[in-house]
Design a protein around this motif. Structure first.
Motif, PDB file in Angstrom:
ATOM      1  N   LEU A  51      -4.087  14.945  -8.046  1.00  0.00           N
ATOM      2  CA  LEU A  51      -3.663  13.756  -7.442  1.00  0.00           C
ATOM      3  C   LEU A  51      -4.524  12.570  -7.579  1.00  0.00           C
ATOM      4  O   LEU A  51      -5.847  12.578  -6.959  1.00  0.00           O
ATOM      5  CB  LEU A  51      -3.446  14.077  -5.995  1.00  0.00           C
ATOM      6  CG  LEU A  51      -2.175  14.614  -5.606  1.00  0.00           C
ATOM      7  CD1 LEU A  51      -1.676  15.941  -6.142  1.00  0.00           C
ATOM      8  CD2 LEU A  51      -2.073  14.591  -4.016  1.00  0.00           C
ATOM      9  N   VAL A  52      -4.183  11.615  -8.084  1.00  0.00           N
ATOM     10  CA  VAL A  52      -4.877  10.255  -8.273  1.00  0.00           C
ATOM     11  C   VAL A  52      -4.383   9.149  -7.488  1.00  0.00           C
ATOM     12  O   VAL A  52      -3.161   8.853  -7.943  1.00  0.00           O
ATOM     13  CB  VAL A  52      -4.922   9.822  -9.942  1.00  0.00           C
ATOM     14  CG1 VAL A  52      -5.953   8.722 -10.174  1.00  0.00           C
ATOM     15  CG2 VAL A  52      -5.558  11.287 -10.542  1.00  0.00           C
ATOM     16  N   TYR A  53      -5.210   8.642  -6.549  1.00  0.00           N
ATOM     17  CA  TYR A  53      -4.746   7.705  -5.729  1.00  0.00           C
ATOM     18  C   TYR A  53      -5.361   6.239  -5.972  1.00  0.00           C
ATOM     19  O   TYR A  53      -6.463   6.174  -6.644  1.00  0.00           O
ATOM     20  CB  TYR A  53      -5.215   7.896  -4.163  1.00  0.00           C
ATOM     21  CG  TYR A  53      -4.426   8.898  -3.582  1.00  0.00           C
ATOM     22  CD1 TYR A  53      -3.160   8.718  -2.994  1.00  0.00           C
ATOM     23  CD2 TYR A  53      -4.586  10.202  -3.746  1.00  0.00           C
ATOM     24  CE1 TYR A  53      -2.304   9.727  -2.330  1.00  0.00           C
ATOM     25  CE2 TYR A  53      -4.199  11.445  -3.074  1.00  0.00           C
ATOM     26  CZ  TYR A  53      -2.852  10.873  -2.216  1.00  0.00           C
ATOM     27  OH  TYR A  53      -2.244  11.963  -1.815  1.00  0.00           O
ATOM     28  N   ASN A  54      -4.380   5.176  -6.268  1.00  0.00           N
ATOM     29  CA  ASN A  54      -4.796   3.739  -6.433  1.00  0.00           C
ATOM     30  C   ASN A  54      -4.614   2.961  -5.428  1.00  0.00           C
ATOM     31  O   ASN A  54      -3.364   2.532  -5.317  1.00  0.00           O
ATOM     32  CB  ASN A  54      -4.538   3.572  -7.943  1.00  0.00           C
ATOM     33  CG  ASN A  54      -4.897   1.922  -8.381  1.00  0.00           C
ATOM     34  OD1 ASN A  54      -6.058   1.571  -7.383  1.00  0.00           O
ATOM     35  ND2 ASN A  54      -4.220   1.158  -9.081  1.00  0.00           N
ATOM     36  N   VAL A  55      -5.269   2.775  -4.503  1.00  0.00           N
ATOM     37  CA  VAL A  55      -5.259   1.901  -3.206  1.00  0.00           C
ATOM     38  C   VAL A  55      -5.095   0.396  -3.551  1.00  0.00           C
ATOM     39  O   VAL A  55      -6.175  -0.244  -4.077  1.00  0.00           O
ATOM     40  CB  VAL A  55      -6.230   2.275  -2.060  1.00  0.00           C
ATOM     41  CG1 VAL A  55      -5.824   1.320  -0.791  1.00  0.00           C
ATOM     42  CG2 VAL A  55      -6.107   3.684  -1.733  1.00  0.00           C
ATOM     43  N   MET A  56      -4.189  -0.188  -3.359  1.00  0.00           N
ATOM     44  CA  MET A  56      -4.007  -1.632  -3.735  1.00  0.00           C
ATOM     45  C   MET A  56      -3.840  -2.397  -2.435  1.00  0.00           C
ATOM     46  O   MET A  56      -3.655  -1.757  -1.291  1.00  0.00           O
ATOM     47  CB  MET A  56      -2.792  -1.991  -4.676  1.00  0.00           C
ATOM     48  CG  MET A  56      -3.134  -1.112  -5.891  1.00  0.00           C
ATOM     49  SD  MET A  56      -1.680  -1.011  -6.929  1.00  0.00           S
ATOM     50  CE  MET A  56      -2.029  -2.670  -7.779  1.00  0.00           C
ATOM     51  N   LYS A  57      -3.678  -3.916  -2.232  1.00  0.00           N
ATOM     52  CA  LYS A  57      -3.526  -4.845  -1.288  1.00  0.00           C
ATOM     53  C   LYS A  57      -2.369  -4.324  -0.386  1.00  0.00           C
ATOM     54  O   LYS A  57      -2.389  -4.260   0.919  1.00  0.00           O
ATOM     55  CB  LYS A  57      -3.508  -6.120  -1.677  1.00  0.00           C
ATOM     56  CG  LYS A  57      -3.808  -7.003  -0.520  1.00  0.00           C
ATOM     57  CD  LYS A  57      -3.827  -8.589  -0.781  1.00  0.00           C
ATOM     58  CE  LYS A  57      -3.847  -9.312   0.187  1.00  0.00           C
ATOM     59  NZ  LYS A  57      -3.840 -10.709  -0.009  1.00  0.00           N
ATOM     60  N   GLU A  58      -1.264  -4.160  -1.233  1.00  0.00           N
ATOM     61  CA  GLU A  58       0.202  -4.015  -0.496  1.00  0.00           C
ATOM     62  C   GLU A  58       0.721  -2.620  -0.340  1.00  0.00           C
ATOM     63  O   GLU A  58       1.603  -2.289   0.310  1.00  0.00           O
ATOM     64  CB  GLU A  58       1.195  -4.997  -0.862  1.00  0.00           C
ATOM     65  CG  GLU A  58       0.709  -6.538  -0.945  1.00  0.00           C
ATOM     66  CD  GLU A  58       0.734  -6.936   0.454  1.00  0.00           C
ATOM     67  OE1 GLU A  58       1.388  -6.434   1.383  1.00  0.00           O
ATOM     68  OE2 GLU A  58      -0.115  -8.172   0.773  1.00  0.00           O
ATOM     69  N   HIS A  59       0.324  -1.901  -1.370  1.00  0.00           N
ATOM     70  CA  HIS A  59       0.881  -0.454  -1.573  1.00  0.00           C
ATOM     71  C   HIS A  59      -0.247   0.368  -2.270  1.00  0.00           C
ATOM     72  O   HIS A  59      -1.300  -0.044  -2.537  1.00  0.00           O
ATOM     73  CB  HIS A  59       2.227  -0.653  -2.232  1.00  0.00           C
ATOM     74  CG  HIS A  59       2.217  -1.074  -3.434  1.00  0.00           C
ATOM     75  ND1 HIS A  59       2.537  -2.455  -3.863  1.00  0.00           N
ATOM     76  CD2 HIS A  59       1.900  -0.277  -4.897  1.00  0.00           C
ATOM     77  CE1 HIS A  59       2.150  -2.638  -5.169  1.00  0.00           C
ATOM     78  NE2 HIS A  59       1.848  -1.496  -5.701  1.00  0.00           N
ATOM     79  N   THR A  60       0.207   1.613  -2.390  1.00  0.00           N
ATOM     80  CA  THR A  60      -0.785   2.380  -2.957  1.00  0.00           C
ATOM     81  C   THR A  60      -0.063   3.266  -4.001  1.00  0.00           C
ATOM     82  O   THR A  60       1.253   3.795  -3.719  1.00  0.00           O
ATOM     83  CB  THR A  60      -1.135   3.648  -2.191  1.00  0.00           C
ATOM     84  OG1 THR A  60      -2.064   2.770  -1.003  1.00  0.00           O
ATOM     85  CG2 THR A  60      -2.236   4.826  -2.672  1.00  0.00           C
ATOM     86  N   LEU A  61      -0.660   3.489  -5.241  1.00  0.00           N
ATOM     87  CA  LEU A  61       0.137   4.152  -6.495  1.00  0.00           C
ATOM     88  C   LEU A  61      -0.691   5.759  -6.291  1.00  0.00           C
ATOM     89  O   LEU A  61      -1.712   5.808  -6.188  1.00  0.00           O
ATOM     90  CB  LEU A  61      -0.349   3.643  -7.759  1.00  0.00           C
ATOM     91  CG  LEU A  61       0.411   2.273  -7.789  1.00  0.00           C
ATOM     92  CD1 LEU A  61      -0.048   1.703  -9.409  1.00  0.00           C
ATOM     93  CD2 LEU A  61       1.762   2.518  -7.789  1.00  0.00           C
ATOM     94  N   LEU A  62       0.229   6.600  -6.574  1.00  0.00           N
ATOM     95  CA  LEU A  62      -0.146   7.962  -6.704  1.00  0.00           C
ATOM     96  C   LEU A  62       0.260   8.607  -7.824  1.00  0.00           C
ATOM     97  O   LEU A  62       1.601   8.482  -8.246  1.00  0.00           O
ATOM     98  CB  LEU A  62       0.338   8.901  -5.508  1.00  0.00           C
ATOM     99  CG  LEU A  62       0.195  10.129  -5.362  1.00  0.00           C
ATOM    100  CD1 LEU A  62      -1.115  10.800  -5.716  1.00  0.00           C
ATOM    101  CD2 LEU A  62       0.957  10.889  -4.217  1.00  0.00           C
ATOM    102  N   LEU A  92       3.608   4.495  -2.659  1.00  0.00           N
ATOM    103  CA  LEU A  92       3.555   4.570  -1.288  1.00  0.00           C
ATOM    104  C   LEU A  92       3.418   3.487  -0.689  1.00  0.00           C
ATOM    105  O   LEU A  92       2.594   2.461  -0.949  1.00  0.00           O
ATOM    106  CB  LEU A  92       2.216   5.575  -1.306  1.00  0.00           C
ATOM    107  CG  LEU A  92       1.944   6.866  -1.967  1.00  0.00           C
ATOM    108  CD1 LEU A  92       0.812   7.673  -1.543  1.00  0.00           C
ATOM    109  CD2 LEU A  92       3.309   7.667  -1.766  1.00  0.00           C
ATOM    110  N   PRO A  93       4.150   3.282   0.494  1.00  0.00           N
ATOM    111  CA  PRO A  93       4.196   2.065   1.184  1.00  0.00           C
ATOM    112  C   PRO A  93       3.397   1.876   2.066  1.00  0.00           C
ATOM    113  O   PRO A  93       3.554   1.591   3.297  1.00  0.00           O
ATOM    114  CB  PRO A  93       5.540   2.324   1.939  1.00  0.00           C
ATOM    115  CG  PRO A  93       5.765   3.743   2.259  1.00  0.00           C
ATOM    116  CD  PRO A  93       4.972   4.419   1.047  1.00  0.00           C
ATOM    117  N   VAL A  94       2.200   1.881   1.606  1.00  0.00           N
ATOM    118  CA  VAL A  94       0.953   1.786   2.554  1.00  0.00           C
ATOM    119  C   VAL A  94      -0.322   0.921   1.674  1.00  0.00           C
ATOM    120  O   VAL A  94      -0.559   1.362   0.697  1.00  0.00           O
ATOM    121  CB  VAL A  94       0.359   2.985   3.129  1.00  0.00           C
ATOM    122  CG1 VAL A  94      -0.030   3.777   2.248  1.00  0.00           C
ATOM    123  CG2 VAL A  94      -0.889   2.522   4.209  1.00  0.00           C
ATOM    124  N   GLY A  95      -0.515  -0.106   2.249  1.00  0.00           N
ATOM    125  CA  GLY A  95      -1.864  -0.657   1.644  1.00  0.00           C
ATOM    126  C   GLY A  95      -3.170  -0.644   1.966  1.00  0.00           C
ATOM    127  O   GLY A  95      -3.311   0.176   3.038  1.00  0.00           O
TER     128      GLY A  95
END
Length: 231
Positions: A51-62, A92-95
């Motif tokens: 599982l690779v997470y990329n946390v961004m300002k407005e949302h998060t990619l997984l 994912l709907p979380v920044g």
């Protein structure tokens, strides 16, 4: 300028020496990006999920990657890639700011409940933000970070490798509560379902496994290490 050039030349020479004489350290210090087909076909082992997470300002990619195609994730988004590779991606709907707050609530809630249960804290010593019980904060974060159609895969048939970014580096995924407290049942933690390990990048997994393959000696005794529990 001349001193700068001299130092840069010395630095480059040192880098070349490390690459030649200490390839394992060089691979960790200067990791090279790894292609998806190589990651799946030669690095990930059967029964492993990445599982690779990329946390961004407005949302998060997984991104979810497995060496066992196709991933049995009903309803998940996926893109077919060369040589039969399958990569599933979720938005994912979380920044970043919301994740930072949610992780802080989980950590502070954990510390508060641990302290009050041992008489080390009193009720007045609540965290500075609006207090949310640890079980609720943990379960809320679990539902945010683990898409619903992925949860059925998180069993002891797999090993879970997590690549976090940003605020997620401070989150112990093992402490995520997958099932809140209900009548006749206690809370259920993610670590009860699946073994978890952490990586700073997918490339690091290749470096570690390449180094292990080159190793000619095995340790005489198992190694058990502890780090600073306060940290």
């Amino acid at each position: 300028e001349q001193q700068k050039k001299t130092l840069q030349a010395e630095q480059e020479a040192l880098k070349n020496t490390m690459e030649t004489e200490y390839p394992d350290y060089y691979a960790l210090r200067y990791p090279q990006p790894i292609a998806l087909h190589e990651l799946r076909n030669t690095v990930l082992q059967s029964g492993e999920l990445l599982l690779v997470y990329n946390v961004m300002k407005e949302h998060t990619l997984l991104w979810v990657i497995s060496s066992d195609p196709p991933l049995p994730l009903p309803g998940g988004e996926y893109s077919p890639l060369p040589e039969g590779d399958v990569l599933r991606m979720y938005t994912l709907p979380v920044g970043e700011k919301a994740l930072q707050d949610n992780v802080a609530k989980v950590r502070e809630g954990m510390l508060y409940e641990w302290g009050t249960s041992r008489g080390l804290l009193v009720d007045e010593e609540l965290p500075t933000y609006e207090y949310i019980p640890f079980t609720q904060a943990s379960h809320d974060l679990y539902t945010l970070l683990i898409p619903e159609d992925l949860r059925s895969l998180l069993t002891d048939q797999y090993t879970l490798n997590i690549v976090p970014t940003g605020p997620l580096y401070a989150l112990p995924f093992e402490a995520l509560i997958t099932r809140p407290v209900s009548e006749g049942q206690t809370e259920h933690y993610l670590v009860e379902d699946i073994p978890i390990s952490y990586l700073s990048s997918a490339s690091l997994l290749k470096s570690l496994r390449d180094a292990k393959a080159r190793r000619t000696r095995t340790a005489s005794y198992p190694f058990l290490a502890f780090t600073d529990p306060v940290y």
